[in-house]
Design an enzyme around this catalytic site. Sequence first.
Site, mmCIF file in Angstrom:
data_model
loop_
_atom_site.group_PDB
_atom_site.id
_atom_site.type_symbol
_atom_site.label_atom_id
_atom_site.label_comp_id
_atom_site.label_asym_id
_atom_site.label_seq_id
_atom_site.Cartn_x
_atom_site.Cartn_y
_atom_site.Cartn_z
ATOM 1 N N THR A 1 48.807 -13.020 -25.071
ATOM 2 C CA THR A 1 47.417 -12.757 -25.426
ATOM 3 C C THR A 1 47.360 -12.540 -26.928
ATOM 4 O O THR A 1 48.353 -12.125 -27.528
ATOM 5 C CB THR A 1 46.886 -11.538 -24.643
ATOM 6 O OG1 THR A 1 45.525 -11.317 -24.983
ATOM 7 C CG2 THR A 1 47.675 -10.280 -24.910
ATOM 8 N N GLU B 1 46.336 -7.911 -19.984
ATOM 9 C CA GLU B 1 47.260 -6.796 -19.744
ATOM 10 C C GLU B 1 47.043 -6.146 -18.388
ATOM 11 O O GLU B 1 47.814 -5.294 -17.967
ATOM 12 C CB GLU B 1 47.101 -5.722 -20.836
ATOM 13 C CG GLU B 1 47.613 -6.109 -22.199
ATOM 14 C CD GLU B 1 46.568 -6.789 -23.074
ATOM 15 O OE1 GLU B 1 45.629 -7.397 -22.503
ATOM 16 O OE2 GLU B 1 46.685 -6.733 -24.310
ATOM 17 N N LYS C 1 28.253 -0.815 -37.218
ATOM 18 C CA LYS C 1 27.944 0.567 -37.580
ATOM 19 C C LYS C 1 26.898 0.568 -38.681
ATOM 20 O O LYS C 1 27.128 0.086 -39.775
ATOM 21 C CB LYS C 1 29.201 1.295 -38.050
ATOM 22 C CG LYS C 1 29.066 2.791 -37.901
ATOM 23 C CD LYS C 1 30.398 3.475 -38.013
ATOM 24 C CE LYS C 1 30.308 4.861 -37.406
ATOM 25 N NZ LYS C 1 31.508 5.630 -37.629
ATOM 26 N N TRP D 1 26.273 3.642 -34.106
ATOM 27 C CA TRP D 1 26.763 2.401 -33.529
ATOM 28 C C TRP D 1 25.632 1.553 -32.954
ATOM 29 O O TRP D 1 24.706 2.068 -32.366
ATOM 30 C CB TRP D 1 27.753 2.679 -32.395
ATOM 31 C CG TRP D 1 29.040 3.302 -32.828
ATOM 32 C CD1 TRP D 1 29.455 4.565 -32.538
ATOM 33 C CD2 TRP D 1 30.078 2.708 -33.607
ATOM 34 N NE1 TRP D 1 30.690 4.789 -33.089
ATOM 35 C CE2 TRP D 1 31.097 3.664 -33.762
ATOM 36 C CE3 TRP D 1 30.234 1.456 -34.208
ATOM 37 C CZ2 TRP D 1 32.266 3.411 -34.468
ATOM 38 C CZ3 TRP D 1 31.397 1.198 -34.924
ATOM 39 C CH2 TRP D 1 32.393 2.171 -35.049
HETATM 40 P P1 AMP Z 1 41.517 -11.254 -22.162
HETATM 41 O O1 AMP Z 1 42.754 -10.451 -22.204
HETATM 42 O O2 AMP Z 1 41.583 -12.456 -23.049
HETATM 43 O O3 AMP Z 1 41.125 -11.579 -20.770
HETATM 44 O O4 AMP Z 1 40.361 -10.411 -22.790
HETATM 45 C C1 AMP Z 1 40.034 -9.166 -22.269
HETATM 46 C C2 AMP Z 1 38.851 -8.638 -23.005
HETATM 47 O O5 AMP Z 1 37.737 -9.494 -22.793
HETATM 48 C C3 AMP Z 1 38.416 -7.302 -22.533
HETATM 49 O O6 AMP Z 1 39.155 -6.252 -23.138
HETATM 50 C C4 AMP Z 1 36.969 -7.282 -22.968
HETATM 51 O O7 AMP Z 1 36.858 -6.982 -24.353
HETATM 52 C C5 AMP Z 1 36.561 -8.711 -22.751
HETATM 53 N N1 AMP Z 1 35.927 -8.859 -21.451
HETATM 54 C C6 AMP Z 1 36.471 -9.322 -20.318
HETATM 55 N N2 AMP Z 1 35.561 -9.333 -19.331
HETATM 56 C C7 AMP Z 1 34.421 -8.845 -19.846
HETATM 57 C C8 AMP Z 1 33.108 -8.581 -19.328
HETATM 58 N N3 AMP Z 1 32.771 -8.858 -18.087
HETATM 59 N N4 AMP Z 1 32.199 -8.043 -20.173
HETATM 60 C C9 AMP Z 1 32.504 -7.775 -21.453
HETATM 61 N N5 AMP Z 1 33.707 -8.011 -21.991
HETATM 62 C C10 AMP Z 1 34.657 -8.532 -21.205
#
Ligand code: AMP
Length: 542
Positions: A186, A331, A439, A444
């Site tokens: 990732t 993760e 910000k 925020w």
């Molecule tokens: P990844 O590891 O590439 O799957 O990314 C994970 C991140 O994507 C999370 O920590 C969030 O920041 C974002 N994310 C995943 N699902 C959502 C969701 N339904 N709404 C908002 N952010 C999300």
Amino acid sequence: MHGLMQDQPLLISQLIDFAERHNGSTEIVSRRVEGDLHRYTWAECAQRARRVARALDAHGLDPGDRVATLAWNGYRHLELYYGVSGAGRVLHTLNPRLHADEVTWIVNHADDRVLCFDPTFLPLVQAIHVRCPTVERWVALCDGSHVPADSGIPGLVSYEDWMAAPGLDYAWPRFDEHTASSLCYTSGTTGHPKGVLYSHRSTVLHAYGAVQPDMMGLSSRDSVLPVVPMFHVNAWGLPYAGAMVGCKLVFPGPALDGRSLHGLIESEQVTFAAGVPTVWQMLLDHVQSVGGKFATLRRTVIGGAACPPAMLRAFEQQHDVRVLHGWGMTEMSPLGTICSLKKQHDALPVDERLHILEKQGRAVHGVEIKVVGEDGQDLPWDGRSAGELLVRGPWIARDYFRSTADGPLVDGWFPTGDVAHIDEDGYLQITDRSKDLIKSGGEWISSIEIEHIAMAHPAVGMAACIGIRHPKWDERPVVAVVLRPGAQLTPRELLDFYRDKQLARWQMPDDVVFVDAIPLGATGKMLKTRLREQLKDHRWTT
Ligand code: AMP
């Protein structure tokens, strides 16, 4: 101690064994790179997965060695999921949309020994192979007649030839359930990508969690279309959950445009699909443009990024498709939460029910969630108090693969980098990412809310909000907008659209810029960093 349960390890090979024995005749349908549709059954998949395992033995791979893939969603990729992990090696799914230098770095970091790729990715393999000395065997995911001639890749073999070696049938080895099974990198916020190493135990437990009725609610009666790539967190675990329940699986291969996806959903009577919002928007646009319908689709998981409320409403109200908004991370294998209603919500007016469904939802059993304030103290579950979201559970990473840095955990909890609040009923709502908040004047502002409102405007195709340096307020929100084809809109009109939308005046965006495209990352998410870079010289017009 007497009187206790059996100590059987949780192994991925048991999933495919189970699918073969109990749902062996259920179909797996894949659109291939060659363009045709391939169909076979779980029983045939299981047999071929064992042949993969034999090929790994024949190659002399040690337990724990990595086998990489650069592949679309398809049946051969699925066979590798089971053949590699089932045989005690580690399946390393590479993201083919990354830059060649980054793929090279990852392959070398993981010491991949075999790399299997769809012929689509031949140019990428040609660009990296001399810089990947650990890879001893390059395997093209096709039959012998489709292996690219003069590829320049020494020893290139077709997958079908590689796994065709005659021999006795194969018995899956039994080993400790904590053995590593698959690996997915990732992106780090800074520096190199980070590897997340899943185990057999974490993968099987995650599948048990995912299939639960309030989560994905899968059964052997479903026809499941994972559009989310198999190189991105194991397609959200659907290849494993699919074997656990023995449902039909439908793989879209490289054809991810709205027309192709809709065609596949209809022809394969898909009941359940999973993908990120950007891909679903293309699907909805197509269906809308041709006045199409979904005859069998009943549920879709939308996640990886926040599902815009306008998309939720389109699925729910125009197409009678239940949206399961999900949140998770690489993760986390990735499932953390999915949004489904409780019994008590049945009596609510439609709008209020939809409003709940916009949230990221409730935690799956197996993932503990909490939000903490800046002092690290737990915040109340009141639906208002937003803070950093932390998670804990048996399918959440403890550390990164081969990392020499300090582990990420804080008192045993994994900090997600997301900002959220949780309400009294346990519904989580992501309000932003800690790295992506705006910000203004010490307060925020959520970029996500600003984007959702823009997306609800009929002229807007896509919107991304970022904070831009401001002489007075430190940062102010600017919304970058891609207009729908043929639509017209002035910045003033869109800014006026923000009035009476439950935003405080100071939370409204200060400016609108029209762009041809929002930069997207390899998995279809908006690349805010790139957009910030593009708009860094923005001149305030308001
Ligand atoms: P990844 O590891 O590439 O799957 O990314 C994970 C991140 O994507 C999370 O920590 C969030 O920041 C974002 N994310 C995943 N699902 C959502 C969701 N339904 N709404 C908002 N952010 C999300």
